[in-house]
Design an enzyme around this catalytic site. Structure first.
Site, PDB file in Angstrom:
ATOM      1  N   SER A  45      -7.731   6.922   8.480  1.00 20.05           N
ATOM      2  CA  SER A  45      -6.505   6.990   7.682  1.00 20.05           C
ATOM      3  C   SER A  45      -6.844   6.954   6.188  1.00 20.05           C
ATOM      4  CB  SER A  45      -5.548   5.862   8.070  1.00 20.05           C
ATOM      5  OG  SER A  45      -6.206   4.614   8.015  1.00 20.05           O
ATOM      6  N   SER A  60       0.823  -1.208   0.000  1.00 19.58           N
ATOM      7  CA  SER A  60       0.000   0.000   0.000  1.00 19.58           C
ATOM      8  C   SER A  60       0.860   1.263   0.000  1.00 19.58           C
ATOM      9  CB  SER A  60      -0.966  -0.038   1.180  1.00 19.58           C
ATOM     10  OG  SER A  60      -1.909   0.994   1.098  1.00 19.58           O
ATOM     11  N   LYS A  71     -11.708  -0.808   1.559  1.00 20.17           N
ATOM     12  CA  LYS A  71     -11.534   0.587   1.175  1.00 20.17           C
ATOM     13  C   LYS A  71     -11.129   0.669  -0.292  1.00 20.17           C
ATOM     14  CE  LYS A  71      -6.958   0.805   3.421  1.00 20.17           C
ATOM     15  NZ  LYS A  71      -6.980  -0.388   4.283  1.00 20.17           N
ATOM     16  N   GLU A  73     -12.348   4.486   7.599  1.00 19.34           N
ATOM     17  CA  GLU A  73     -11.378   4.588   8.688  1.00 19.34           C
ATOM     18  C   GLU A  73     -10.644   5.910   8.513  1.00 19.34           C
ATOM     19  OE1 GLU A  73      -8.748   1.252   8.453  1.00 19.34           O
ATOM     20  OE2 GLU A  73      -7.915   1.833   6.512  1.00 19.34           O
ATOM     21  N   ASP A  75      -3.287   6.514  -3.212  1.00 21.91           N
ATOM     22  CA  ASP A  75      -1.996   5.983  -2.758  1.00 21.91           C
ATOM     23  C   ASP A  75      -1.512   4.924  -3.757  1.00 21.91           C
ATOM     24  OD1 ASP A  75      -3.731   3.927  -2.057  1.00 21.91           O
ATOM     25  OD2 ASP A  75      -2.776   3.530  -0.130  1.00 21.91           O
ATOM     26  N   ASP A  90      -6.069   2.141  -2.902  1.00 23.08           N
ATOM     27  CA  ASP A  90      -7.181   1.799  -2.012  1.00 23.08           C
ATOM     28  C   ASP A  90      -7.501   2.925  -1.040  1.00 23.08           C
ATOM     29  OD1 ASP A  90      -5.015   1.532  -0.265  1.00 23.08           O
ATOM     30  OD2 ASP A  90      -5.713  -0.334   0.630  1.00 23.08           O
ATOM     31  N   ARG A  91      -6.715   4.003  -1.065  1.00 21.84           N
ATOM     32  CA  ARG A  91      -6.988   5.130  -0.171  1.00 21.84           C
ATOM     33  C   ARG A  91      -6.974   6.427  -0.988  1.00 21.84           C
ATOM     34  NH1 ARG A  91      -3.835   5.540   5.017  1.00 21.84           N
ATOM     35  NH2 ARG A  91      -2.134   6.003   3.623  1.00 21.84           N
TER      36      ARG A  91
END
Length: 599
Positions: A413, A153, A425, A411, A310, A314-315
């Site tokens: 983060s 990640s 996510k 979440e 990222d 996934d973020r």
């Protein structure tokens, strides 16, 4: 001394010339402690699967440890599923790599596939790198028994990881993780065929799911597109950075699915680069310092909104230009916007007989309580889980199986789940939902930041601050948390933090919760990590916990105010003072040698 079995495994570790050189160098230089550290412990499952540095050693990510992990998974899945060899297994990977250990995500993915193909298991092996969310999505779409994504990640470039998804499309939780570890320890010797990474090119049992999964994913994405006509017409420009990772192609397709013009890519960061050469660290959560290139491009292109995925997509981080400066939203602030947006869209589009009491949103327990405040006022349900999206994914699946409707989960983060096509996510979907939300708000002469203020004024300000200290010494971390459990006396938690009165203490590591009649935590006990939450008399909730993926002690603090408490500056000042007291009295960074997060 190493056991005979481990000596044999050491010889196997030396099959890779690069990792062999690392072990020989440590031996020649007399670095016996580092050798012991590398060879005398194994990888364990954290909040995001197996994750460690790439290199030689049984607690590192390398050819052998990936083969052993996959053999353990094969053994466990064979026990759990009689139709394992009919349903198959999904394997995906990102673009990480390290020359010094001859280790890359693609190579490790090929070895993962080889173990299974050699045992006559059909493998859905993506022909190129994909976002992490594609693996859980594929597991569900293809009705596979499980899947693995090779990724670390947003971690530093030296790291890699092995993320495991169950048949329900969620990351594995206990007891699966513990049972898999047992199975790994029972089959550490590689089987015939396990080293043959070329099997993915020759085996008839290998299929490439890329086109089918990408097409289905983009089609499913349209379910959470509510204003396509506005998206088609908007003049609003967006800049996207993929942080040298996998996100570029997929975010471009997602914008197309919503009717947008493609976002403007940051050219220096558009293509995969395992060295992440233009950023200090590949984590968009670090804010403006790592978003420099995208912000400068947005200014040049007159784009008001920047979306940053990222490296494994996934973020999502989001920045908005206002009055010549940039606001980088926190994960908690974005969640307030997403929560408002997903509920508003549901309300406008639901059937007449839809019951708001059937609707759910979720967050991890260290995240903002803003969704709880919205839920209380609007009438839907809000639930908390332990930290880590593996807990959210599993709970969402349970709710869906019981006929409930889940709109959103997050979440702090910067991990967001909009809709339920993916039970993890997903930065790709979150990026395009952000674009649609910004487009809709522009039509109302509002910015994202202005809408956020409206949300807080309606439901109550939730001012939060999250940061961390680095600590590379596990005994120090343990000592800090044990002191909190034995503060003024044995088995006695603190009653004050400086001048601040503590109402309740919850210790997820031990299962204690002073707010419950039986003094037992409602959330599951998690003995493998440290986590203590303090509820203060002034309305602040603060949590100290260790990271599941990095050598960090994290702190999370939030002031939760009622709607009538609208003086933000007073709330911010009170929160800052409490955080300072928390650090000084509970973490004691100077005494414990903790390294402050760099600005």
């Amino acid at each position: 001394m190493l056991a005979l079995k481990d000596t044999f495994n050491l010889n196997l570790l030396l099959q890779n010339q690069k990792t062999k050189e690392q072990i020989e160098s440590l031996l020649q230089n007399g670095k016996h402690k580092e050798l012991r550290d590398r060879l005398c412990c194994r990888l364990t499952f954290g909040t995001a699967g197996l994750r460690s540095a790439m290199g030689a050693g049984f607690c590192y990510i390398n050819d052998l440890t990936v083969i052993q992990s996959t053999q353990g998974i094969y053994k466990y899945l064979e026990r759990c599923f009689s139709d394992f060899k009919q349903r198959g297994f999904v394997v995906g990977y990102d673009t990480r790599g390290q020359v010094t250990s001859n280790c890359s995500s693609k190579k490790l993915a090929k070895l993962t596939a080889a173990v299974l193909l050699a045992k006559d298991v059909p493998v859905y092996f993506f022909s190129t790198y994909v976002p992490t969310p594609f693996v859980p999505y594929a597991v569900q779409q293809l009705k596979a028994v499980a899947g693995v994504m090779i990724t670390a990640s947003h971690n530093r470039k030296e790291d890699n990881g092995y993320k495991v998804y169950w048949e329900n499309g969620a990351q594995i939780t206990s007891p699966h993780d513990k049972e898999i570890i047992k199975c790994i320890e029972e089959c550490v010797e590689p089987w015939n065929g396990s080293w043959n990474e070329n099997l993915v090119d020759t085996s008839p049992l290998r299929q490439d799911p890329l086109k089918k999964i990408c097409d289905c994913y983009m089609e499913d994405l349209k379910r959470i597109c509510y204003h396509r006509e506005l998206n088609v017409q908007t003049n609003l420009k967006f800049v996207h950075t993929s942080f040298h990772g996998v996100g570029h192609d997929y975010v471009q397709l997602a914008f197309k699915a919503f009717g947008f013009q493609p976002p403007i890519p940051v050219p220096e960061q558009k293509d995969p680069d395992p060295d992440f050469s233009t950023v200090k660290c590949p984590n968009p959560e670090e804010g403006e310092s790592v978003l420099e290139l995208s912000l400068r491009l947005a200014e040049k292109e007159n784009a008001r909104v920047v979306v940053a995925t990222d490296p494994d997509a996934d973020r999502l981080a989001v920045a908005e230009q206002q009055n010549g400066c940039w606001k980088v939203f926190t994960g908690n602030e974005l969640a307030a916007l997403f929560g408002w947006w997903m509920f508003s869209c549901w309300k406008e589009n639901c059937s007449e007989d839809a019951d708001v009491k059937n609707v759910y949103m979720l967050a991890t327990t260290v995240s903002s309580k803003i969704l709880r405040a919205i839920a209380l006022k609007e009438g839907f349900h809000f639930e908390e889980t332990l930290p880590g999206f593996k807990w959210i994914g599993s709970r969402v699946k349970d709710l869906l199986d019981n006929g409930k409707e889940v709109l959103f989960a997050f979440e702090e983060s910067i991990g967001f789940m909009c809709g339920t096509s993916v039970l993890d996510k997903d930065g790709v979907s979150a990026a395009v939902v952000t674009a649609e939300m910004a487009t809709y708000l522009e039509g109302k002469n509002l910015t994202l930041a202005q809408k956020l203020t409206e949300i807080y004024e309606t439901y109550g300000y939730h001012i939060s601050k999250t940061s961390y200290f680095l600590c590379y010494d596990p005994p120090t971390i343990k000592r800090i948390f044990e002191k909190l459990r034995n503060f003024d006396a044995p088995q006695s938690y603190p009653k004050f933090c400086g001048i601040y009165n503590i109402l309740h203490v919850r210790d997820i590591t031990t299962g204690y919760d002073s707010s419950q009649p039986n003094k037992k935590s409602v959330l599951p006990v998690s003995k493998s990590s440290q986590m203590i939450t303090f509820t203060f008399q002034n309305g602040c909730v603060a949590t100290l916990r260790t990271s599941g993926t990095e050598p960090k002690i994290k702190y999370y603090a939030e002031m939760c105010a009622l709607p009538e408490q609208s003086d933000r500056s007073i709330l911010e000042e009170e929160l800052q003072k409490l955080i300072e007291a928390l650090i000084e009295n509970f973490l004691e960074p100077d005494k414990n040698g903790l390294i402050w997060r760099s600005a």
